[in-house]
Write a protein that holds these residues in place. Structure first.
Motif, PDB file in Angstrom:
ATOM      1  N   LYS A 112       0.840  -1.207   0.000  1.00 29.25           N
ATOM      2  CA  LYS A 112       0.000   0.000   0.000  1.00 29.25           C
ATOM      3  C   LYS A 112       0.873   1.255   0.000  1.00 29.25           C
ATOM      4  N   ASN A 113       1.919   1.238   0.819  1.00 29.41           N
ATOM      5  CA  ASN A 113       2.833   2.386   0.865  1.00 29.41           C
ATOM      6  C   ASN A 113       3.557   2.570  -0.472  1.00 29.41           C
ATOM      7  N   LYS A 126       2.444   1.692  -3.427  1.00 29.69           N
ATOM      8  CA  LYS A 126       1.486   2.222  -4.404  1.00 29.69           C
ATOM      9  C   LYS A 126       1.240   3.707  -4.182  1.00 29.69           C
ATOM     10  N   ALA A 127       1.111   4.113  -2.900  1.00 27.93           N
ATOM     11  CA  ALA A 127       0.888   5.528  -2.595  1.00 27.93           C
ATOM     12  C   ALA A 127       2.074   6.370  -3.072  1.00 27.93           C
ATOM     13  N   MET A 128       3.279   5.871  -2.845  1.00 27.58           N
ATOM     14  CA  MET A 128       4.469   6.607  -3.285  1.00 27.58           C
ATOM     15  C   MET A 128       4.537   6.662  -4.810  1.00 27.58           C
ATOM     16  N   ASP A 131       1.989   6.537  -6.878  1.00 27.55           N
ATOM     17  CA  ASP A 131       0.939   7.456  -7.334  1.00 27.55           C
ATOM     18  C   ASP A 131       1.389   8.909  -7.176  1.00 27.55           C
ATOM     19  N   ASP A 132       2.068   9.207  -6.069  1.00 29.91           N
ATOM     20  CA  ASP A 132       2.570  10.574  -5.850  1.00 29.91           C
ATOM     21  C   ASP A 132       3.592  10.951  -6.930  1.00 29.91           C
TER      22      ASP A 132
END
Length: 215
Positions: A67-68, A70-72, A74-75
């Motif tokens: 999850k982390n 993917k979030a990074m 996406d950013d």
């Protein structure tokens, strides 16, 4: 006629004593027959409730790490899109030279920020994967130690002089199913298990062998 000879009878007595001592010595030196058992270490490992518990812990940590990641990612994608937009605006012929200079500076700063984010992203992936791998190995090692102790305790209780691992066929020519104590050891390991370890609860995944490589 039978004649008594002290010397002859003395020699006979010595021979009888020596023969008796040799027979007793041979009997004393004959080892007791070995009692051998076998266990399937793979079955014990996959069926032990602590293996399932460790898998669940690792799966959750891997999911959180993904999850982390993917979030990074996406950013970084959003920042890249902003960078392209800024670059297009900096090339607008309708703006003044001063404004163009400011926008180009903003583009350069955005590019540096994206590069820094990519570096942090790659470092996070490496660190998270290494951490998961190290934890998996440590948990696996702890489980194996507990299983070996359970096998040892069962062997001592049963009076076995040797226990072989039947899941290593390259080292064994034949193993009789009558000597298999896997089920009894597994039952001992799972006595009072706080989680469901019935066959229907098995995930089918290889124990503690999940891929720790993050996308």
């Amino acid at each position: 006629m039978f004649s008594f000879s002290p010397m002859k009878n003395c020699r006979l007595f010595i021979i009888l004593v020596v023969s008796t001592l040799v027979a007793v010595s041979a009997t004393a030196q004959t080892p007791a027959p070995s009692k051998i058992a076998c266990v399937d270490m793979k079955k014990l490992f996959s069926g032990y409730w602590k293996t399932k518990q460790a898998e669940d812990i690792l799966d959750k940590e891997k999911t959180d790490a993904q999850k982390n990641v993917k979030a990074m990612a996406d950013d970084i994608d959003k920042a890249t899109a902003d960078y392209k937009q800024l670059a297009m605006q900096a090339d607008d012929p309708a703006i003044s030279a001063d404004e163009r200079t400011k926008r180009k500076q903003a583009v350069e700063e955005k590019a540096k920020s994206i590069n820094d984010s990519k570096g942090a992203f790659q470092q996070f992936q490496r660190t998270a994967s290494a951490s998961l791998q190290e934890k998996a190995q440590r948990m696996s090692g702890n489980v194996v130690v507990e299983i070996q102790k359970a096998v040892s305790d069962k062997a001592k209780l049963g009076g076995y002089t040797l226990v072989v691992n039947s899941s290593s066929p390259e080292a064994i020519v034949y193993v009789s199913p009558d000597c298999d104590i896997t089920a009894s050891v597994l039952s001992q390991l799972n006595a009072g298990a706080p989680i469901d370890v019935s066959p229907s609860a098995a995930t089918g995944a290889l124990p503690l062998n999940i891929s720790t490589n993050l996308p």
